[in-house]
Every structure is written in structure tokens, then in C-alpha cells.
Design a protein around this motif. Structure first.
Motif, PDB file in Angstrom:
ATOM      1  N   GLN A 106      36.532  52.592  25.563  1.00  8.71           N
ATOM      2  CA  GLN A 106      36.640  51.255  26.884  1.00  8.71           C
ATOM      3  C   GLN A 106      38.022  51.821  27.634  1.00  8.71           C
ATOM      4  OE1 GLN A 106      35.075  48.050  26.033  1.00  8.71           O
ATOM      5  NE2 GLN A 106      34.204  49.134  24.701  1.00  8.71           N
ATOM      6  N   ASP A 107      37.166  50.860  28.409  1.00 12.64           N
ATOM      7  CA  ASP A 107      38.326  51.410  30.022  1.00 12.64           C
ATOM      8  C   ASP A 107      39.204  50.284  30.271  1.00 12.64           C
ATOM      9  OD1 ASP A 107      38.447  52.774  31.940  1.00 12.64           O
ATOM     10  OD2 ASP A 107      37.890  51.505  33.858  1.00 12.64           O
ATOM     11  N   VAL A 108      40.118  50.326  30.945  1.00  6.41           N
ATOM     12  CA  VAL A 108      41.567  49.588  30.780  1.00  6.41           C
ATOM     13  C   VAL A 108      41.528  49.747  32.271  1.00  6.41           C
ATOM     14  CG1 VAL A 108      43.203  47.942  30.144  1.00  6.41           C
ATOM     15  CG2 VAL A 108      41.492  49.542  28.162  1.00  6.41           C
ATOM     16  N   ARG A 109      41.894  48.559  32.988  1.00  6.07           N
ATOM     17  CA  ARG A 109      42.225  48.726  34.544  1.00  6.07           C
ATOM     18  C   ARG A 109      42.768  47.404  34.678  1.00  6.07           C
ATOM     19  NH1 ARG A 109      38.572  51.387  38.728  1.00  6.07           N
ATOM     20  NH2 ARG A 109      40.712  51.424  39.622  1.00  6.07           N
ATOM     21  N   LYS A 110      44.122  47.079  35.245  1.00  7.57           N
ATOM     22  CA  LYS A 110      44.408  45.773  35.793  1.00  7.57           C
ATOM     23  C   LYS A 110      44.125  45.580  37.388  1.00  7.57           C
ATOM     24  CE  LYS A 110      48.644  44.377  36.784  1.00  7.57           C
ATOM     25  NZ  LYS A 110      50.735  44.132  36.818  1.00  7.57           N
ATOM     26  N   PHE A 111      43.703  43.798  37.240  1.00  9.17           N
ATOM     27  CA  PHE A 111      43.543  43.971  38.410  1.00  9.17           C
ATOM     28  C   PHE A 111      44.863  43.542  39.247  1.00  9.17           C
ATOM     29  CE2 PHE A 111      39.596  41.871  36.491  1.00  9.17           C
ATOM     30  CZ  PHE A 111      39.465  42.175  36.445  1.00  9.17           C
ATOM     31  N   MET A 112      44.960  43.942  40.360  1.00  7.24           N
ATOM     32  CA  MET A 112      45.793  43.565  41.199  1.00  7.24           C
ATOM     33  C   MET A 112      46.048  42.302  41.351  1.00  7.24           C
ATOM     34  SD  MET A 112      44.656  46.241  44.626  1.00  7.24           S
ATOM     35  CE  MET A 112      43.102  45.459  45.129  1.00  7.24           C
ATOM     36  N   ASP A 113      47.758  42.572  41.980  1.00  6.62           N
ATOM     37  CA  ASP A 113      48.293  40.854  42.019  1.00  6.62           C
ATOM     38  C   ASP A 113      47.722  40.560  43.212  1.00  6.62           C
ATOM     39  OD1 ASP A 113      49.581  41.398  39.555  1.00  6.62           O
ATOM     40  OD2 ASP A 113      51.016  41.833  40.291  1.00  6.62           O
ATOM     41  N   ASP A 114      46.850  39.391  43.360  1.00  5.79           N
ATOM     42  CA  ASP A 114      46.210  38.546  44.745  1.00  5.79           C
ATOM     43  C   ASP A 114      47.775  37.025  45.770  1.00  5.79           C
ATOM     44  OD1 ASP A 114      45.727  37.204  46.818  1.00  5.79           O
ATOM     45  OD2 ASP A 114      44.307  36.884  45.479  1.00  5.79           O
ATOM     46  N   PRO A 115      48.501  38.018  46.248  1.00 12.07           N
ATOM     47  CA  PRO A 115      50.038  36.848  46.369  1.00 12.07           C
ATOM     48  C   PRO A 115      49.435  36.153  47.127  1.00 12.07           C
ATOM     49  CG  PRO A 115      49.314  38.174  48.293  1.00 12.07           C
ATOM     50  CD  PRO A 115      48.446  39.034  46.963  1.00 12.07           C
ATOM     51  N   GLU A 116      47.873  35.752  47.207  1.00 17.39           N
ATOM     52  CA  GLU A 116      47.342  34.290  47.628  1.00 17.39           C
ATOM     53  C   GLU A 116      46.686  33.103  46.625  1.00 17.39           C
ATOM     54  OE1 GLU A 116      45.730  33.400  51.126  1.00 17.39           O
ATOM     55  OE2 GLU A 116      46.792  35.513  51.987  1.00 17.39           O
ATOM     56  N   MET A 117      47.262  33.906  45.021  1.00 22.20           N
ATOM     57  CA  MET A 117      46.705  33.144  44.146  1.00 22.20           C
ATOM     58  C   MET A 117      47.776  32.429  43.101  1.00 22.20           C
ATOM     59  SD  MET A 117      43.269  34.354  43.405  1.00 22.20           S
ATOM     60  CE  MET A 117      42.628  33.018  43.055  1.00 22.20           C
TER      61      MET A 117
END
Length: 117
Positions: A106-117
Motif C-alpha cells: 500500500q502507498d501512504v500519502r498525507k493530504f495537504m492541510d487546507d487552511p480554509e477548512m
């Protein structure tokens, strides 16, 4: 908490004999249920590419639509799970369990933080 994409490439499960797929399905669904029970499941599913309904498209910024990638491509994702966990280590723990259930890495990747959420 952070969201992580756990995924595998199309074809990663090609080595599994057909007669083993029912058990792989049961095992992978059990892991997803465990993730749900832990309260960290966001979304998940396998992506279709064998049923003839594979019309992949790339849409450019000018709206132009082109075919691709093609089903034979290694660039296609075979399945995804998104978890919302406090640490990368927690995401890796779930990815390891999914790898066992699906019988593939499995490949694991973090989603970028969204400062607007």
C-alpha cells in the motif's frame, strides 16, 4: 487529525489466484470494518477497470478532454482508503493491515492541510 490516502496500483493483486479472491475480499472487508469501528474511516473503494466501463479522461485547464491514462497503464489506482488519524504512524499501521488483507503493498500519502477548512 490528518487525512491520509492509502492506495494500491492497478495490477497489484494480479498475483493472487482466482480461488483465493473470496478470502481476500473477506479479509480486506474485515480490515475496513475495523477502521470504521475505530472511527477513523473517511472513504474507501476499489476502482473499476475490468468491466468495459473504463473511460479515463484528463481535463486540461482550458477544458480540453483527452483520453488517458489507459487501462494497461501502471498509473491507474486500483483501490483507495482514506483515514483521518492523529499521526503518520497510525496511518502506516492501518496501511499494514490493509496490505495483509489485500495481499499487496500500500502507498501512504498525507493530504495537504487546507487552511480554509
Amino acid at each position: 487529525m490528518a487525512k491520509y490516502l492509502i492506495s494500491f496500483e492497478r495490477g497489484a493483486m494480479d498475483h493472487i489466484p482466482d480461488e483465493d479472491f473470496p478470502q481476500v475480499g473477506k479479509d480486506s472487508h474485515a480490515v475496513i470494518q475495523e477502521i470504521r469501528d475505530a472511527g477513523v474511516f473517511v472513504f474507501g473503494g476499489g476502482l473499476s477497470y475490468d468491466d468495459g466501463d473504463v473511460e479515463h479522461a484528463v481535463v486540461a485547464v482550458d477544458g480540453m478532454v483527452t483520453d488517458g491514462p489507459y487501462p494497461e497503464s501502471k498509473e491507474l489506482i486500483g483501490g483507495v482508503t482514506i483515514v483521518d488519524v492523529p499521526t503518520r504512524e497510525e496511518a502506516l499501521k492501518w496501511a499494514a493491515k490493509i496490505a495483509v488483507g489485500c495481499r499487496c503493498a500500500q502507498d501512504v500519502r498525507k493530504f495537504m492541510d487546507d487552511p480554509e477548512m
